[in-house]
Every structure is written in C-alpha cells, then in structure tokens.
Design an enzyme around this catalytic site. Structure first.
Site, short mmCIF file in Angstrom:
data_model
loop_
_atom_site.label_atom_id
_atom_site.label_comp_id
_atom_site.label_asym_id
_atom_site.label_seq_id
_atom_site.Cartn_x
_atom_site.Cartn_y
_atom_site.Cartn_z
N CYS A 164 0.61 -1.11 -0.03
CA CYS A 164 -0.09 0.03 -0.06
C CYS A 164 0.73 1.30 0.08
CB CYS A 164 -0.96 -0.17 1.22
SG CYS A 164 -1.62 -1.64 1.65
N HIS A 302 -5.18 7.30 4.93
CA HIS A 302 -5.40 6.00 4.26
C HIS A 302 -6.51 5.15 4.52
CE1 HIS A 302 -3.09 2.32 2.82
NE2 HIS A 302 -3.54 1.65 3.96
N LYS A 331 -10.83 6.18 -0.37
CA LYS A 331 -11.06 4.94 -0.46
C LYS A 331 -12.45 4.31 -0.39
CE LYS A 331 -6.30 3.20 0.65
NZ LYS A 331 -5.72 4.40 0.99
N HIS A 336 -9.38 -0.20 -2.10
CA HIS A 336 -8.16 0.02 -1.99
C HIS A 336 -7.27 -0.62 -3.14
CE1 HIS A 336 -4.37 0.10 0.08
NE2 HIS A 336 -4.51 -0.86 1.05
N PHE A 393 -0.14 3.55 4.81
CA PHE A 393 0.55 2.75 5.68
C PHE A 393 0.28 1.14 5.22
CE2 PHE A 393 -1.56 6.12 8.08
CZ PHE A 393 -0.32 6.92 8.42
N PHE A 395 1.49 -3.10 4.99
CA PHE A 395 2.04 -4.33 5.64
C PHE A 395 3.47 -4.23 5.84
CE2 PHE A 395 -1.43 -7.84 4.80
CZ PHE A 395 -2.19 -7.04 5.42
#
Length: 408
Positions: A164, A302, A331, A336, A393, A395
């Site tokens: 992301c 985000h 979003k 996403h 933000f 993973f």
C-alpha cells in the site's frame, strides 16, 4: 547544494471512478462509488467477499504492439496512465532520453494473471510450452522496466514494492531525487492489477468486506461503526514531478508542489498497524517541510475500512494534528488500490486543491467512537485547500506521508 523545489506538472490516472481528471473530478463531487459486484468470484470455494473495484475502459491497443508483448495488465495500466501524464505535462520525448529524467513506479507483485498462466502452463503442458515474454509480465518491476523501455528513459529507474505504500514511496523517492539534483524530471507512481488471489489473500486474514456483497456501493466504510473490511481494487496513478525552474523554463502549468516527505517502519508486526509508527511518520513529514499541523488544510487518510486499521490511524492522526483539520478517506470511492493508492490519492488531492473542495468519506454514516476526535468530512465541502497531508500505511509497518501544496 541548496535543496531544489519540486513541482507537479502532469497527472495520469486510471481508477475505479474514472480514467481522466475530468471524470474523477465529477465522481468525487457527485459521490459516485467505483465498487461493484464480482460475479466471477462466486466460483471460488470459501471466498467470502464478492465486491471489487475495477478499471473499466482500458484500451490496450493504445499501447504500441512492440511494447505490449512484455506487459501484463499491471504494466498496461501504468503505461496508459503514463501516456496521459506525459501529455498533460507536455513532456518532449527527447527529454526522457536525456539522462536527466527518470522513473520510479511501484507495484505490489507482477501481473497475477500472467503468474497464474505461467504456472498452469508449466503444470499442464511443460516448460517448452511457456512463452518467453510471460516472465517479463510477472516480474516484480514489470511496470517500471516496461515504461523505461517504452519511453527510452536513460536516467534512474526504481520499482518500490511496499504494497500500500509503493506509489507514495515512489513519489517521495522521486521528490528527493529531484530536490537533491540527481534528476530534473521524474515519472512516478504505481499500478495494481485486480485478481481473485488478491481478494483471497485479504479474505483469509479476515480483512475483506463481506456484509455488503448485495449492495457494493455501500462498502468500504472508512471510520464508520459498521465497517467490516476493505474492498480490493485496481488502477494506476502516474505523476510528473519536475524541478521548479525546469518547469518554468518549459512554460507548463504547475498543478502543485511536493513540500515534504517521510517514510518510516514500525518494526513491530507484519500486518497489525502501530499508532506510534504512524504518528512518527506524519510528524517527520511536517518537520521535513518546516511546517506545523496548523499549516495543513486537509488530510487524505489511508483508512481502508478495516476495524483495527482505521481506529489506529485515527488515534495516531489525532496525536499529531489534533482534531481541527478536515480529514476524509477517498477509498470509500475507489476501494483499496494497493500499490496505486498513494499516487491516485495524490492526484485526487491535487484536483481538490485546484478546484477548491474536499470530498467526503463515502459511506461514513455512523462514526465509530474509536475514530472520534477528528474533524471528519461527511459531505462535500466547498472551501480553499492550500496544503494536504496524504498518508499511506502498508503491511510490514511501512509508513509514508507526503505534504502537498498549491504553487506559490
């Protein structure tokens, strides 16, 4: 060397809410969702989510045939957005070949469809049946490499792969590259191709929306009490960044300016967000620009619609900026788009700055108490927007923040 100013002179976008600035602008103003039902996913056992956000109307044949051969959909989306951005910025193709222009375009993975075809062909027909171009479509830097070849770019070429945060890292990396004098122009952003495996990946983590399969436009629901997960999407966002005097000499319109950038890692957990890491990144971005929170007019969050992620982000944002700055997540419109989201959200923010409005968080009907303390935008607001803080933000605890401004 004195840091150089870096401006935005072109934008290209293929997104679930439109494939041009004009179409995207209308969608943001009219509250038009790009989320739709995915009937083909009914064939997959134990897949709970049935909604996705797709790009419609990609004309693959607009890309020259000799370039298309080594492109999967993820690279084709990037190429179409890049063509749009370069035309928008009126970039002479000779400049791209000069060594003073570069590329930084991220993607999460190579083309999932090409990957599926590669292994299925190898399993059923053997190695000799494989096409020599398939690996070029599934390699993790396919978009960046294909764009470099297509446009004959001889400067720096990077391909961030941070899920992301990929395209916001690409923009930040390009900003620093121009600011410090290594290049005069950068083509930067990210691309994502939607595939059922992406939905399945988030589904097995319990991260996808599943309660609104029969009403796709009602999800995702960032910051809302009834949010139940993200909606996977696809798209491409490409931004032309340029050194200020270089842009002025070319006589092209300046759409915005990159004022600051930060990227940091939580180093705490692979998939759970960390409030302190998010806050540290936002604060560092403001510091890099020499700005205070009160200098920001809008925050593009985000927020993807996951219960833990949205609440953690809301708390971290409040820690840094307080509760007075308008905030929304686009979003709710696009789902996403993973590696494309940072660049698309930069483009959306620039559109809002240049047109004097803030798009709301779509589907935010009942604010979750865990997300209180911020000035959530629930209806379109017509107002001047001079500076935007855009956050992503990912993973692995990879966090990014970009500070954008209108040209001064």
């Amino acid at each position: 060397m004195k840091p150089r100013r870096v401006v935005i002179t072109g934008m290209g976008m293929l997104s679930p809410i439109g494939n041009s600035p004009e179409r995207v602008l209308a969608s943001l103003r009219e509250g038009r969702s790009g989320v739709r039902n995915m009937p083909a996913w009914n064939a997959w056992k134990d897949l709970h989510t049935r909604v996705g956000a797709t790009v419609e109307g990609l004309d693959e044949k607009s890309i020259p045939r000799e370039s298309r051969r080594s492109m999967g959909r993820v690279a084709l989306l990037a190429a179409a957005a890049a063509e749009q951005a370069l035309a928008h910025a009126r970039v002479d193709r000779e400049l791209l070949r000069s060594g003073r222009a570069g590329i930084s375009v991220g993607q999460t993975v190579g083309s999932p469809l090409a990957t599926e075809m590669f292994f299925e062909t190898m399993r059923t027909e053997g190695v000799r049946a494989l096409k020599s171009t398939t690996f070029l479509q599934l390699m993790s830097h396919s978009a960046a490499a294909n764009l470099a070849l297509m446009f004959k770019v001889t400067g720096r070429v990077w391909a961030p792969a941070a899920a992301c945060a990929s395209s916001s890292q690409a923009i930040g990396q390009s900003y620093e590259t121009i600011r410090d004098g290594y290049q005069d122009l950068m083509l930067c952003g990210g691309s994502e191709e939607l595939h059922v495996t992406t939905a399945a990946t988030f589904d097995i983590l319990g991260g996808t929306s599943r309660a609104f399969n029969e009403s796709p436009s009602s999800t995702p629901r960032p910051f809302d009490r009834r949010r139940d997960g993200l909606v996977v999407g696809e798209g491409a966002g490409i931004i032309v960044l340029e050194e200020l005097s270089h842009a002025l000499k070319r006589g092209v319109p300046i759409l915005g300016e990159v004022l600051g950038f930060a990227t940091h890692c939580d180093a705490e957990h692979m998939s759970a967000p960390a409030r302190s890491g998010m806050a540290r990144t936002m604060a560092a971005c403001l510091e890099s620009a020499g700005m205070r929170a009160s200098d920001v007019d809008y925050i593009n969050a985000h927020a993807t619609g996951t219960p833990l992620g949205d609440a953690t982000e809301a708390q971290a944002t409040g820690d840094v900026v307080g509760g007075d700055i308008p905030i929304s997540s686009t979003k709710g419109f696009t789902g996403h788009t993973l590696a494309a989201c940072g660049a698309l959200e930069v483009a959306f923010s620039v559109l809002m700055m240049n047109n004097g409005f803030i798009a709301p968080t779509l589907n935010l009907d009942d604010l979750d108490p865990a997300c209180e303390g911020l000035r959530h935008v629930r209806e379109l607001e017509e107002r001047p927007v001079r500076r935007v803080l855009s956050n992503n933000f990912a993973f692995g605890g990879v966090n990014t923040s970009l500070l954008l401004g209108l040209p001064s």
